[in-house]
Design a protein around this motif. Structure first.
Motif, PDB file in Angstrom:
ATOM      1  N   LEU A  23       0.831  -1.206   0.000  1.00 24.25           N
ATOM      2  CA  LEU A  23       0.000   0.000   0.000  1.00 24.25           C
ATOM      3  C   LEU A  23       0.867   1.258   0.000  1.00 24.25           C
ATOM      4  O   LEU A  23       0.536   2.241  -0.664  1.00 24.25           O
ATOM      5  CB  LEU A  23      -0.950   0.007   1.196  1.00 24.25           C
ATOM      6  CG  LEU A  23      -2.100  -0.999   1.148  1.00 24.25           C
ATOM      7  CD1 LEU A  23      -2.834  -1.037   2.478  1.00 24.25           C
ATOM      8  CD2 LEU A  23      -3.060  -0.664   0.017  1.00 24.25           C
ATOM      9  N   SER A  24       1.968   1.219   0.724  1.00 26.12           N
ATOM     10  CA  SER A  24       2.885   2.369   0.750  1.00 26.12           C
ATOM     11  C   SER A  24       3.483   2.612  -0.631  1.00 26.12           C
ATOM     12  O   SER A  24       3.596   3.755  -1.072  1.00 26.12           O
ATOM     13  CB  SER A  24       4.002   2.142   1.770  1.00 26.12           C
ATOM     14  OG  SER A  24       3.480   2.106   3.073  1.00 26.12           O
ATOM     15  N   THR A 110      -6.439   4.206  -0.968  1.00 25.70           N
ATOM     16  CA  THR A 110      -5.202   3.548  -0.553  1.00 25.70           C
ATOM     17  C   THR A 110      -4.771   4.020   0.836  1.00 25.70           C
ATOM     18  O   THR A 110      -4.358   3.211   1.673  1.00 25.70           O
ATOM     19  CB  THR A 110      -4.082   3.821  -1.580  1.00 25.70           C
ATOM     20  OG1 THR A 110      -4.499   3.301  -2.842  1.00 25.70           O
ATOM     21  CG2 THR A 110      -2.778   3.171  -1.175  1.00 25.70           C
ATOM     22  N   VAL A 111      -4.884   5.315   1.090  1.00 22.93           N
ATOM     23  CA  VAL A 111      -4.514   5.856   2.400  1.00 22.93           C
ATOM     24  C   VAL A 111      -5.424   5.274   3.484  1.00 22.93           C
ATOM     25  O   VAL A 111      -4.950   4.905   4.572  1.00 22.93           O
ATOM     26  CB  VAL A 111      -4.558   7.403   2.385  1.00 22.93           C
ATOM     27  CG1 VAL A 111      -4.480   7.975   3.785  1.00 22.93           C
ATOM     28  CG2 VAL A 111      -3.427   7.955   1.523  1.00 22.93           C
ATOM     29  N   ALA A 112      -6.721   5.161   3.202  1.00 22.37           N
ATOM     30  CA  ALA A 112      -7.652   4.579   4.177  1.00 22.37           C
ATOM     31  C   ALA A 112      -7.295   3.121   4.461  1.00 22.37           C
ATOM     32  O   ALA A 112      -7.285   2.691   5.628  1.00 22.37           O
ATOM     33  CB  ALA A 112      -9.085   4.690   3.668  1.00 22.37           C
ATOM     34  N   GLN A 115      -4.160   3.029   6.602  1.00 18.68           N
ATOM     35  CA  GLN A 115      -4.445   3.342   8.007  1.00 18.68           C
ATOM     36  C   GLN A 115      -5.084   2.143   8.706  1.00 18.68           C
ATOM     37  O   GLN A 115      -4.745   1.839   9.851  1.00 18.68           O
ATOM     38  CB  GLN A 115      -5.342   4.572   8.103  1.00 18.68           C
ATOM     39  CG  GLN A 115      -4.633   5.859   7.745  1.00 18.68           C
ATOM     40  CD  GLN A 115      -5.579   7.055   7.680  1.00 18.68           C
ATOM     41  OE1 GLN A 115      -6.787   6.891   7.611  1.00 18.68           O
ATOM     42  NE2 GLN A 115      -5.010   8.249   7.686  1.00 18.68           N
ATOM     43  N   ASP A 116      -5.989   1.464   8.008  1.00 23.22           N
ATOM     44  CA  ASP A 116      -6.617   0.273   8.573  1.00 23.22           C
ATOM     45  C   ASP A 116      -5.576  -0.805   8.843  1.00 23.22           C
ATOM     46  O   ASP A 116      -5.563  -1.429   9.906  1.00 23.22           O
ATOM     47  CB  ASP A 116      -7.700  -0.244   7.620  1.00 23.22           C
ATOM     48  CG  ASP A 116      -8.367  -1.506   8.136  1.00 23.22           C
ATOM     49  OD1 ASP A 116      -8.905  -1.465   9.259  1.00 23.22           O
ATOM     50  OD2 ASP A 116      -8.343  -2.528   7.409  1.00 23.22           O
ATOM     51  N   ALA A 117      -4.692  -1.016   7.882  1.00 27.13           N
ATOM     52  CA  ALA A 117      -3.639  -2.025   8.050  1.00 27.13           C
ATOM     53  C   ALA A 117      -2.714  -1.647   9.206  1.00 27.13           C
ATOM     54  O   ALA A 117      -2.300  -2.520   9.979  1.00 27.13           O
ATOM     55  CB  ALA A 117      -2.851  -2.189   6.751  1.00 27.13           C
TER      56      ALA A 117
END
Length: 140
Positions: A23-24, A110-112, A115-117
């Motif tokens: 994701l990063s 992707t940012v959401a 953050q969840d991960a």
């Protein structure tokens, strides 16, 4: 917690760390696309105000050819799958701005997810710490 459950938790943590890393990378890619699209829009706008200008055209391996741009008010845009179309300045800017909006939506998603991960990783680390404390012998 049994040893099998601890092993499963460690595997989940490893998968989450890889997912977070992916994701990063995706986030970085989207940010690069946004920067490139914004720079393209600014370049098109400057060509509109200054139709004849000098520039360097990259030909690969850090090599450039000096050239003059004599604008004929047309821009060629790659729209995907190896297909490029010719657009006027205004249409090209509109197209790029629409693409920016699409990328911004994907970036927010992707940012959401990231953050969840991150939250799930923190929970997993807390569980591991709790497990370590419960299995360690008490200090006397």
């Amino acid at each position: 917690m049994s040893e099998a459950q601890a092993e499963q938790l460690m595997q989940q943590m490893q998968m989450l760390e890889k997912y977070f890393s992916d994701l990063s990378q995706r986030e970085g890619t989207f940010l690069n696309i946004l920067r490139e699209a914004t720079a393209s829009i600014e370049s098109i706008k400057s060509l509109d105000t200054q139709p004849e200008s000098e520039t360097l055209v990259p030909i690969g391996m850090g090599t450039y050819i000096p050239t003059k741009i004599s604008s004929n008010a047309k821009i060629v845009i790659n729209i995907g799958a190896g297909i490029a179309v010719e657009k006027d300045f205004h249409s090209a800017i509109n197209y790029l701005e629409a693409r920016i909006k699409e990328v911004e939506v994907a970036l927010q998603d992707t940012v959401a997810k990231k953050q969840d991960a991150a939250g799930r990783l923190e929970q997993g680390k807390a569980q591991i710490n709790q497990l370590m404390q419960s299995t360690s012998p008490p200090n006397s």
